[in-house]
Design a protein around this motif. Sequence first.
Motif, short mmCIF file in Angstrom:
data_model
loop_
_atom_site.label_atom_id
_atom_site.label_comp_id
_atom_site.label_asym_id
_atom_site.label_seq_id
_atom_site.Cartn_x
_atom_site.Cartn_y
_atom_site.Cartn_z
N THR A 180 -3.48 -14.15 -7.33
CA THR A 180 -4.61 -14.73 -8.26
C THR A 180 -4.00 -15.32 -9.73
N GLU A 181 -2.62 -14.92 -9.90
CA GLU A 181 -2.04 -15.23 -11.25
C GLU A 181 -0.56 -16.12 -10.72
N LYS A 182 -0.87 -17.54 -10.72
CA LYS A 182 -0.05 -18.29 -10.32
C LYS A 182 1.32 -18.27 -11.09
N GLY A 183 2.41 -18.29 -10.42
CA GLY A 183 3.75 -18.14 -10.79
C GLY A 183 4.23 -16.93 -11.71
N LYS A 184 3.40 -15.72 -11.52
CA LYS A 184 3.65 -14.42 -11.88
C LYS A 184 4.23 -13.56 -10.78
N TYR A 185 5.31 -13.26 -10.98
CA TYR A 185 6.07 -12.40 -10.01
C TYR A 185 6.52 -10.95 -10.29
N LEU A 186 6.61 -9.89 -9.45
CA LEU A 186 6.82 -8.86 -9.47
C LEU A 186 8.36 -8.57 -9.90
N VAL A 187 8.80 -7.95 -10.83
CA VAL A 187 10.30 -8.04 -11.20
C VAL A 187 10.56 -6.49 -11.74
N SER B 143 19.29 -19.83 -9.56
CA SER B 143 18.84 -19.43 -10.80
C SER B 143 17.60 -18.30 -10.90
N ILE B 144 17.08 -18.01 -9.96
CA ILE B 144 16.01 -16.97 -9.59
C ILE B 144 16.66 -15.56 -10.09
N PRO B 145 16.05 -14.91 -11.18
CA PRO B 145 16.92 -13.74 -11.48
C PRO B 145 16.80 -12.68 -10.33
N GLN B 146 17.89 -11.99 -10.46
CA GLN B 146 18.14 -11.02 -9.20
C GLN B 146 16.99 -9.94 -9.58
N ARG B 147 16.63 -9.63 -10.63
CA ARG B 147 15.54 -8.43 -10.69
C ARG B 147 14.16 -9.12 -10.26
N ALA B 148 14.05 -10.31 -9.58
CA ALA B 148 12.77 -10.79 -9.00
C ALA B 148 12.79 -10.51 -7.49
N LYS B 149 14.12 -10.26 -7.01
CA LYS B 149 14.24 -10.30 -5.56
C LYS B 149 14.31 -8.88 -5.05
N TRP B 150 13.60 -8.78 -3.81
CA TRP B 150 13.25 -7.36 -3.31
C TRP B 150 13.77 -7.41 -1.84
N ARG C 205 0.97 -1.16 0.02
CA ARG C 205 -0.08 -0.04 0.09
C ARG C 205 0.89 1.22 0.06
N THR C 206 0.58 2.22 -0.97
CA THR C 206 1.06 3.57 -0.77
C THR C 206 0.96 4.16 0.69
N ASP C 207 2.16 4.76 0.91
CA ASP C 207 2.03 5.83 2.11
C ASP C 207 1.08 6.89 1.95
N ARG C 208 1.35 7.33 0.73
CA ARG C 208 0.28 8.59 0.48
C ARG C 208 -0.92 8.18 0.66
N HIS C 209 -1.81 9.22 0.84
CA HIS C 209 -3.39 8.85 1.15
C HIS C 209 -3.97 8.69 -0.40
N PRO C 210 -4.75 7.79 -0.58
CA PRO C 210 -5.68 6.80 0.53
C PRO C 210 -5.00 5.55 0.58
N GLN C 211 -3.72 5.31 0.49
CA GLN C 211 -3.04 4.00 0.76
C GLN C 211 -3.64 2.97 -0.11
N SER C 212 -3.59 3.46 -1.39
CA SER C 212 -3.98 2.34 -2.41
C SER C 212 -3.07 1.36 -2.49
N LEU C 213 -3.58 0.34 -3.10
CA LEU C 213 -3.01 -1.12 -3.13
C LEU C 213 -2.33 -1.48 -4.46
N LEU C 214 -1.21 -2.07 -4.54
CA LEU C 214 -0.57 -2.47 -5.88
C LEU C 214 -1.46 -3.74 -6.52
N ASP C 215 -1.92 -3.49 -7.79
CA ASP C 215 -2.97 -4.41 -8.33
C ASP C 215 -2.14 -5.00 -9.36
N VAL C 216 -2.38 -6.63 -9.51
CA VAL C 216 -1.58 -7.22 -10.46
C VAL C 216 -1.98 -6.89 -11.88
N ARG C 217 -3.42 -6.62 -12.11
CA ARG C 217 -3.75 -6.55 -13.27
C ARG C 217 -3.04 -5.56 -14.06
#
Length: 242
Positions: A114-121, A142-149, A60-72
């Motif tokens: 909701t989307e199996k196997g899909k990662y934020l990178v 072998s997991i790409p570095q750009r997938a790690k947070w 969620r964003t710190d900025r009001h209204p604390q919206s949520l990251l949506d996968v779509r």
Amino acid sequence: MSEPRLTIRNVANSHILYNEHKHWTATIAEESKAGSQDAKFKVQSRERTENKIVTVVMIRTDRHPQSLLDVRDLKYQGGALDGKKCHDKNRWWKLTWLEVGEGGVTTVLFQSFTEKGKYLVETKDGAGVELMHIDDDTHLESIPQRAKWELTIGGRALSPGQAAALGLLPLAAVVGAITGGSAAAAFAGPMAAAFSAAGITTLGTATAVITAGAVVSGISAAASEALKTLMVDVSDALFVPW
């Protein structure tokens, strides 16, 4: 104690997750923007294991209204008057814990609920974020570095005093419990040591172990308890309760 706000830093290039708030779009930014409100996130727990390790979160964003990251659309969704915005599972992210470092610096993967196997990178060109499919049978190395947070409170590791105040077990003690004090394994983090000792080599098996509450077969009960305690304490330190 006030709610923590996290900096979410990509391992590949040390870029930070960012809210381009004019359009409420998820992107990345350079370290120079780490102090901005748009680089701080309320990461809220949505599901925990029976022994209280966080496994699903909302970003969620710190900025009001604390919206949520949506996968779509990889935008931050949900307005101030949307009383059900936190119930949309497209805005939930499964955590795969990869490591806990000194000062509670925690490395994770974010998989769509909701989307199996899909990662934020991070994108290959380092200009933004995208989704990537990663198979469960992918070897951990072998997991790409750009997938790690990396997750940190306020952008930096906790000081020893802060870590102690939060009750975090010293990493050396946890690693020692897992490795039996082996000098060769002393340089490993606690999760890498546990995965190695238990013969866990793939993303799918690592995720299953965490979902089961960090019950790792192949290490002693005391070592498993130390790892679980560390992960519960880090969960409490980093993630805002739902």
